[in-house]
Write a protein that holds these residues in place. Structure first.
Motif, PDB file in Angstrom:
ATOM      1  N   TYR A 151      -2.894  -8.244  -4.106  1.00  0.00           N
ATOM      2  CA  TYR A 151      -2.496  -8.233  -2.688  1.00  0.00           C
ATOM      3  C   TYR A 151      -0.990  -8.403  -2.569  1.00  0.00           C
ATOM      4  O   TYR A 151      -0.330  -7.684  -1.802  1.00  0.00           O
ATOM      5  CB  TYR A 151      -3.223  -9.355  -1.946  1.00  0.00           C
ATOM      6  CG  TYR A 151      -2.893  -9.403  -0.476  1.00  0.00           C
ATOM      7  CD1 TYR A 151      -3.673  -8.727   0.452  1.00  0.00           C
ATOM      8  CD2 TYR A 151      -1.796 -10.124  -0.016  1.00  0.00           C
ATOM      9  CE1 TYR A 151      -3.361  -8.767   1.805  1.00  0.00           C
ATOM     10  CE2 TYR A 151      -1.484 -10.169   1.326  1.00  0.00           C
ATOM     11  CZ  TYR A 151      -2.274  -9.497   2.230  1.00  0.00           C
ATOM     12  OH  TYR A 151      -1.952  -9.529   3.570  1.00  0.00           O
ATOM     13  N   THR A 197       0.878  -5.198  -3.509  1.00  0.00           N
ATOM     14  CA  THR A 197       0.740  -4.056  -2.607  1.00  0.00           C
ATOM     15  C   THR A 197       1.211  -4.347  -1.182  1.00  0.00           C
ATOM     16  O   THR A 197       1.424  -3.405  -0.415  1.00  0.00           O
ATOM     17  CB  THR A 197      -0.733  -3.608  -2.549  1.00  0.00           C
ATOM     18  OG1 THR A 197      -1.556  -4.707  -2.146  1.00  0.00           O
ATOM     19  CG2 THR A 197      -1.191  -3.117  -3.910  1.00  0.00           C
ATOM     20  N   SER A 198       1.383  -5.616  -0.828  1.00  0.00           N
ATOM     21  CA  SER A 198       1.693  -5.962   0.556  1.00  0.00           C
ATOM     22  C   SER A 198       3.056  -6.611   0.749  1.00  0.00           C
ATOM     23  O   SER A 198       3.559  -6.644   1.873  1.00  0.00           O
ATOM     24  CB  SER A 198       0.615  -6.906   1.124  1.00  0.00           C
ATOM     25  OG  SER A 198      -0.661  -6.307   1.057  1.00  0.00           O
ATOM     26  N   LEU A 254       2.529 -13.782   5.653  1.00  0.00           N
ATOM     27  CA  LEU A 254       2.089 -12.390   5.566  1.00  0.00           C
ATOM     28  C   LEU A 254       0.798 -12.233   4.771  1.00  0.00           C
ATOM     29  O   LEU A 254       0.300 -11.115   4.630  1.00  0.00           O
ATOM     30  CB  LEU A 254       3.187 -11.541   4.907  1.00  0.00           C
ATOM     31  CG  LEU A 254       4.488 -11.377   5.698  1.00  0.00           C
ATOM     32  CD1 LEU A 254       5.501 -10.576   4.894  1.00  0.00           C
ATOM     33  CD2 LEU A 254       4.224 -10.697   7.046  1.00  0.00           C
ATOM     34  N   SER A 255       0.265 -13.319   4.264  1.00  0.00           N
ATOM     35  CA  SER A 255      -0.900 -13.246   3.386  1.00  0.00           C
ATOM     36  C   SER A 255      -2.147 -13.851   4.016  1.00  0.00           C
ATOM     37  O   SER A 255      -3.046 -14.310   3.296  1.00  0.00           O
ATOM     38  CB  SER A 255      -0.597 -13.957   2.055  1.00  0.00           C
ATOM     39  OG  SER A 255       0.543 -13.425   1.436  1.00  0.00           O
ATOM     40  N   HIS A 275     -10.352 -11.195   8.864  1.00  0.00           N
ATOM     41  CA  HIS A 275      -9.461 -11.032   7.716  1.00  0.00           C
ATOM     42  C   HIS A 275     -10.208 -10.644   6.450  1.00  0.00           C
ATOM     43  O   HIS A 275      -9.596 -10.191   5.492  1.00  0.00           O
ATOM     44  CB  HIS A 275      -8.694 -12.333   7.439  1.00  0.00           C
ATOM     45  CG  HIS A 275      -7.827 -12.780   8.568  1.00  0.00           C
ATOM     46  ND1 HIS A 275      -6.776 -12.035   9.036  1.00  0.00           N
ATOM     47  CD2 HIS A 275      -7.870 -13.909   9.322  1.00  0.00           C
ATOM     48  CE1 HIS A 275      -6.192 -12.681  10.024  1.00  0.00           C
ATOM     49  NE2 HIS A 275      -6.842 -13.815  10.220  1.00  0.00           N
ATOM     50  N   LYS A 282     -10.346  -6.732   5.273  1.00  0.00           N
ATOM     51  CA  LYS A 282      -8.987  -6.271   4.990  1.00  0.00           C
ATOM     52  C   LYS A 282      -8.456  -6.901   3.715  1.00  0.00           C
ATOM     53  O   LYS A 282      -7.874  -6.231   2.861  1.00  0.00           O
ATOM     54  CB  LYS A 282      -8.076  -6.624   6.157  1.00  0.00           C
ATOM     55  CG  LYS A 282      -6.622  -6.196   5.950  1.00  0.00           C
ATOM     56  CD  LYS A 282      -5.762  -6.587   7.143  1.00  0.00           C
ATOM     57  CE  LYS A 282      -4.305  -6.198   6.910  1.00  0.00           C
ATOM     58  NZ  LYS A 282      -3.448  -6.617   8.040  1.00  0.00           N
ATOM     59  N   ILE A 310      -7.587  -4.621   0.366  1.00  0.00           N
ATOM     60  CA  ILE A 310      -6.220  -4.536  -0.093  1.00  0.00           C
ATOM     61  C   ILE A 310      -6.055  -5.184  -1.458  1.00  0.00           C
ATOM     62  O   ILE A 310      -5.341  -4.683  -2.325  1.00  0.00           O
ATOM     63  CB  ILE A 310      -5.264  -5.210   0.931  1.00  0.00           C
ATOM     64  CG1 ILE A 310      -5.263  -4.424   2.250  1.00  0.00           C
ATOM     65  CG2 ILE A 310      -3.838  -5.286   0.385  1.00  0.00           C
ATOM     66  CD1 ILE A 310      -4.394  -5.018   3.319  1.00  0.00           C
TER      67      ILE A 310
END
Length: 298
Positions: free
Chosen positions: A164, A167-168, A195-196, A286, A289, A293
């Motif tokens: 995660y 990629t994020s 952001l996580s 959440h 998603k 991800i």
């Protein structure tokens, strides 16, 4: 071009019908056992044993729940499970984030070797007796730490969380933060963690479910009843038939006692499942998603 006016083809309509039919079938396959368990837990014991409960309750009553909650250790078991779950999940999430973020950094020297060691532990372990001896030598027997520290880190969750982050969280964001004078710890606290949210929700749910359902560690490391988690208490009631005289004050014969044991089975499933079902809606948005991800690549 008005796409709304385009009529779907025969193949599209058939696909939609088959798709909805299969989804409806799967939904019923999942829903029916839940309804049956709840209905059986509040039905008359004799009706449950006789197989008269198919969908809706028969002669509804709360005899099973009264028997469960009259157990002298059920209250302490609930509190212990909540305590172990909250404390253990906090430790798990913190350790997972601290392990996953460095492994997601391209400039972290030796990350492949460390990742190889992590993966090695998923295939080989010391076993039950060495694990017990370690806990004993650390003087953690009959302590809360025996319930939360031996499994404080899941390699699978570390891999999901690391992916995660890769990629994020773009590397350019770190470079921009470093130019502004942000160190690594502040970057993790101020940028990475906010952001996580999706992946934190996912691993939190995974860890919390594991702690809530945990009973084997308690069997090995605990011998004080006041420290037993809920699952041990439920196991005693169901498997060992730990039913006190108070519970059986209105049951005179063996047949009714057997009926109560069957009723307890369903009541215990509901009692042990409801707390997690109450928590799940708060992380559901959440969950999908974060999983998707976190599983894009290794």
């Amino acid at each position: 071009m008005d796409y709304a006016s385009i009529k779907p083809s025969f193949g599209d309509r058939m696909f939609t019908i088959i798709n909805y039919s299969l989804l409806s079938l799967f939904f019923l396959m999942v829903l029916y056992p839940l309804i049956f368990i709840v209905s059986a837990s509040i039905s008359d014991p004799s009706a449950v044993v006789a197989g008269k409960v198919w969908l809706w309750p028969v002669k509804p009553n709360l005899m099973g729940y009264e028997a469960v909650f009259k157990h002298k250790l059920i209250g302490s078991g609930f509190l212990n499970s909540i305590y172990y779950t909250v404390l253990g999940t906090i430790i798990n999430v913190v350790m997972t984030l601290l392990a996953a973020y460095p492994l997601a950094r391209k400039d972290f020297y030796g990350k492949n070797v460390i990742m190889l060691l992590f993966v090695f532990t998923t295939m080989f372990s010391g076993g039950l007796i060495p694990g017990y001896l370690i806990v004993k030598d650390l003087n953690m027997l009959n302590t809360v730490w025996a319930m939360v520290l031996p499994g404080a880190l899941s390699v699978w969750n570390v891999i999901i969380t690391r992916t995660y982050f890769q990629t994020s969280i773009p590397p350019e964001m770190l470079e921009a933060a470093q130019i502004d004078g942000c160190n690594d710890f502040k970057f993790v606290w101020k940028i990475v963690i906010p952001l996580s949210g999706p992946i934190i929700a996912v691993i939190t749910l995974f860890y919390a479910v594991g702690h809530w359902n945990q009973f084997f560690s308690a069997l090995i490391f605990l011998d004080k009843q006041h420290m037993y988690p809920l699952q041990i208490i439920l196991r005693d009631i169901l498997i060992q038939n730990d039913v006190s005289a108070i519970m059986l004050s209105d049951i005179q014969d063996a047949a009714r006692r057997e009926a109560l044991r069957v009723l307890l089975k369903y009541s215990l499933i509901v009692v042990s499942t409801v707390p997690l079902m109450l928590v799940y809606p708060f992380v559901q948005k959440h969950f999908v998603k974060g999983v998707m991800i976190g599983s894009l690549k290794g």
